[in-house]
Design a protein around this motif. Structure first.
Motif, PDB file in Angstrom:
ATOM      1  N   THR A  14       0.972  -1.249   0.038  1.00  0.00           N
ATOM      2  CA  THR A  14      -0.099  -0.001  -0.128  1.00  0.00           C
ATOM      3  C   THR A  14       0.621   1.318  -0.132  1.00  0.00           C
ATOM      4  OG1 THR A  14      -1.616  -1.182   1.162  1.00  0.00           O
ATOM      5  CG2 THR A  14      -1.915   1.259   1.347  1.00  0.00           C
ATOM      6  N   VAL A  15       1.717   1.147   0.732  1.00  0.00           N
ATOM      7  CA  VAL A  15       2.864   2.367   0.997  1.00  0.00           C
ATOM      8  C   VAL A  15       3.744   2.390  -0.216  1.00  0.00           C
ATOM      9  CG1 VAL A  15       4.436   3.703   2.280  1.00  0.00           C
ATOM     10  CG2 VAL A  15       2.503   2.460   3.467  1.00  0.00           C
ATOM     11  N   GLY A  16       3.463   3.462  -1.298  1.00  0.00           N
ATOM     12  CA  GLY A  16       4.225   3.344  -2.461  1.00  0.00           C
ATOM     13  C   GLY A  16       4.516   4.512  -3.138  1.00  0.00           C
ATOM     14  N   THR A  17       4.353   4.559  -4.487  1.00  0.00           N
ATOM     15  CA  THR A  17       4.678   5.954  -4.974  1.00  0.00           C
ATOM     16  C   THR A  17       3.595   6.835  -4.868  1.00  0.00           C
ATOM     17  OG1 THR A  17       3.945   4.917  -6.938  1.00  0.00           O
ATOM     18  CG2 THR A  17       6.074   4.782  -6.504  1.00  0.00           C
ATOM     19  N   GLY A  18       2.293   6.261  -4.676  1.00  0.00           N
ATOM     20  CA  GLY A  18       1.236   7.278  -4.221  1.00  0.00           C
ATOM     21  C   GLY A  18       1.505   8.192  -3.280  1.00  0.00           C
ATOM     22  N   ASN A  19       2.233   7.803  -2.163  1.00  0.00           N
ATOM     23  CA  ASN A  19       2.598   8.541  -0.970  1.00  0.00           C
ATOM     24  C   ASN A  19       3.364   9.802  -1.207  1.00  0.00           C
ATOM     25  OD1 ASN A  19       2.095   5.561  -0.126  1.00  0.00           O
ATOM     26  ND2 ASN A  19       1.434   6.814   1.742  1.00  0.00           N
ATOM     27  N   ILE A  20       4.250   9.432  -2.243  1.00  0.00           N
ATOM     28  CA  ILE A  20       5.202  10.610  -2.792  1.00  0.00           C
ATOM     29  C   ILE A  20       4.782  11.388  -4.147  1.00  0.00           C
ATOM     30  CG2 ILE A  20       7.638  11.021  -3.608  1.00  0.00           C
ATOM     31  CD1 ILE A  20       8.368   8.642  -1.786  1.00  0.00           C
ATOM     32  N   VAL A  21       4.391  10.491  -5.035  1.00  0.00           N
ATOM     33  CA  VAL A  21       4.038  11.292  -6.302  1.00  0.00           C
ATOM     34  C   VAL A  21       2.511  11.582  -6.337  1.00  0.00           C
ATOM     35  CG1 VAL A  21       3.842  10.784  -8.886  1.00  0.00           C
ATOM     36  CG2 VAL A  21       5.948   9.858  -7.386  1.00  0.00           C
ATOM     37  N   GLY A  22       1.754  10.679  -5.911  1.00  0.00           N
ATOM     38  CA  GLY A  22       0.304  10.832  -6.062  1.00  0.00           C
ATOM     39  C   GLY A  22      -0.163  12.144  -5.063  1.00  0.00           C
ATOM     40  N   VAL A  23       0.206  12.236  -3.936  1.00  0.00           N
ATOM     41  CA  VAL A  23       0.169  13.520  -3.051  1.00  0.00           C
ATOM     42  C   VAL A  23       0.566  14.833  -3.925  1.00  0.00           C
ATOM     43  CG1 VAL A  23       0.529  14.684  -0.962  1.00  0.00           C
ATOM     44  CG2 VAL A  23       0.170  12.089  -1.079  1.00  0.00           C
ATOM     45  N   ALA A  24       1.991  14.830  -4.352  1.00  0.00           N
ATOM     46  CA  ALA A  24       2.387  16.023  -5.074  1.00  0.00           C
ATOM     47  C   ALA A  24       1.261  16.297  -6.174  1.00  0.00           C
ATOM     48  CB  ALA A  24       3.743  15.535  -5.533  1.00  0.00           C
TER      49      ALA A  24
END
Length: 465
Positions: free
Chosen positions: A78-88
């Protein structure tokens, strides 16, 4: 192939558009209301029995993993690129207000994830050959809802999704990140990833669980501390940043200065979709890992589902958002990984390297978690013998993704990832009475250890063991 990709693009626009967003959010709201805000009423008990018991030793109950190892495997995916890229991306497109909608989706997503995990334990099965527990949406669709067909549809989508969203795209993100920050050749990155991935997943779920239970806390702590360092350094800007989230949630034009296209609708879509993409509440992926947990009651593991959403969205995604907002680069025209990287670089001298390392760790953990989801979905469809060969397809694709190959599969698997939610949500909605019954049974005496599955078996609808 062009025709297939054109059709896929149309389907993807629906799957990841408003229809799916509304369906996922509505399901969470429905579960929240019918359960009488269970996750909110019991939040104190949930907190004391998850956060405060993260490293509790084996409780002696049958299962492959401890509750924390199970949630670590789920969090790994679950903790993946969405936490860094998705939020941005959410902030760049929808403004600071998008984070309010991200929080809202996570708030109701806790109820969805609680129900998913609870049902995954309730309807799981034991593999007669290996003695291992298997579970997830395909099993509660078959054993609870009585629809083997819907279970097979979910498993098919999940098995295909794992190749793209859980492998190729993650490996590619790692390669690009390490190449940008350290100049590392993508081929070298691919070779290293292939060896590391093979070394972990060849050991099966126990090794994956043991590895992720060490990796997830480390990578989360690493990223959290780095984020907090920047936020504390810019402490005077925290309150204005939080104020901007609430002020622009309903009036995004205040943040964009009246720029055309800056609307509440965009902020809502970006925040809700990125929140759901990040914590995967409703997609049905995480429960596959949770189903392996050693626990005496489905609801006891269901609480770890709530924990999963809190860590992923309310902690890690929020910290990413605050770093971007307090450093003042959110409206710089940058987006995705570039926006997060520049924000961290401005806030900390080694910020760019921190983002690259964090992204690499998050994406690698996602590869491990999604491998397990894909293998278990294949096992449901074709049996354990065929599923044992899944790894020999999955592992080489790590290298392929690193060098940027098979983009068509990325696009198709992304669509499959969204389609997973449809059969899963059908099961969650029709099995609400079971979820409520199990919850009432557990909270009558939550500290009592159940010695047998038979103590709650009578609460399961259509159980077919």
């Amino acid at each position: 192939m062009k025709n297939i990709l054109a059709i896929n693009k149309v389907i993807s626009s629906i799957v990841w558009g408003w229809p799916m967003i509304i369906l996922l959010l509505t399901s969470g709201i429905l579960l929240f209301i019918i359960s009488k805000a269970l996750v909110l009423r019991k939040i104190g008990y949930i907190f004391s029995n998850t956060f405060l018991k993260m490293f509790e030793k084996d409780n002696g109950k049958e299962g492959d993993l401890t509750p924390f190892q199970a949630v670590s495997t789920a969090l790994a995916a679950t903790v993946g690129t969405g936490n860094i890229v998705g939020v941005a991306m959410a902030i760049a497109v929808g403004g600071p207000g998008a984070i309010f909608w991200l929080w809202l989706s996570a708030f109701f997503g806790m109820s969805t994830k609680f129900a998913e995990v609870t049902l995954a334990i309730a309807y799981r099965e034991k593999n007669q050959k290996t003695g291992a527990y298997v579970g997830g949406p395909m099993y509660y669709l078959k054993n609870g809802l009585g629809s083997k067909t819907l279970g097979s549809i979910f498993a098919f989508f999940a098995a295909i999704s794992a190749f793209g969203i859980g492998n190729l795209t993650q490996a590619n993100s790692i390669a690009i990140s390490l190449n940008t920050s350290f100049g590392l050749d993508p081929k070298i990155t691919g070779a290293i990833l292939l060896i590391l991935t093979a070394g972990v997943i060849m050991g099966g779920i126990k090794r994956i669980g043991e590895f992720t239970s060490k990796l997830v806390p480390f990578m989360a702590l690493f990223y959290i501390l780095a984020s907090l360092a920047i936020i504390i350094t810019n402490f005077d800007k925290v309150l204005p940043a939080l104020a901007s989230i609430f002020q622009t949630a309903f009036n995004p034009s205040a943040a964009f200065g009246g720029v055309v296209g800056a609307s509440m609708k965009i902020a809502m879509k970006e925040g809700i979709s990125k929140g759901l993409f990040s914590n995967e509440a409703g997609l049905g992926s995480g429960p596959i890992a949770h189903a392996t947990a050693k626990t005496d009651h489905p609801v006891r593991q269901g609480m770890w589902g709530v924990f999963e959403v809190i860590v992923d969205t309310f902690i890690i995604c929020t910290l990413t958002a605050l770093v971007i907002l307090v450093t003042g680069l959110w409206d710089s025209g940058l987006g995705g990984a570039a926006l997060t990287t520049q924000s961290f670089s401005k806030g900390f001298f080694a910020g760019g390297y921190i983002v690259s390392i964090g992204l690499a760790l998050f994406a690698f953990s996602t590869i491990l978690g999604w491998y397990y989801y894909g293998e278990k979905s294949t096992e449901y469809l074709f049996g354990s013998k065929v599923a044992s060969y899944y790894k020999f397809i999955f592992i080489p694709l790590v290298f392929v993704g690193s060098v940027g190959g098979l983009e068509a599969i990325w696009a198709i698997s992304d669509t499959m990832n969204g389609l997973m939610a449809l059969p899963n949500l059908i099961g969650l909605i029709f099995l609400i009475p079971t979820t409520i019954g199990l919850s009432k049974d557990f909270f009558k005496d939550p500290d009592r250890i159940r010695k047998s599955d038979q103590e709650f078996a009578h609460l399961l609808q259509g159980k077919n063991k």
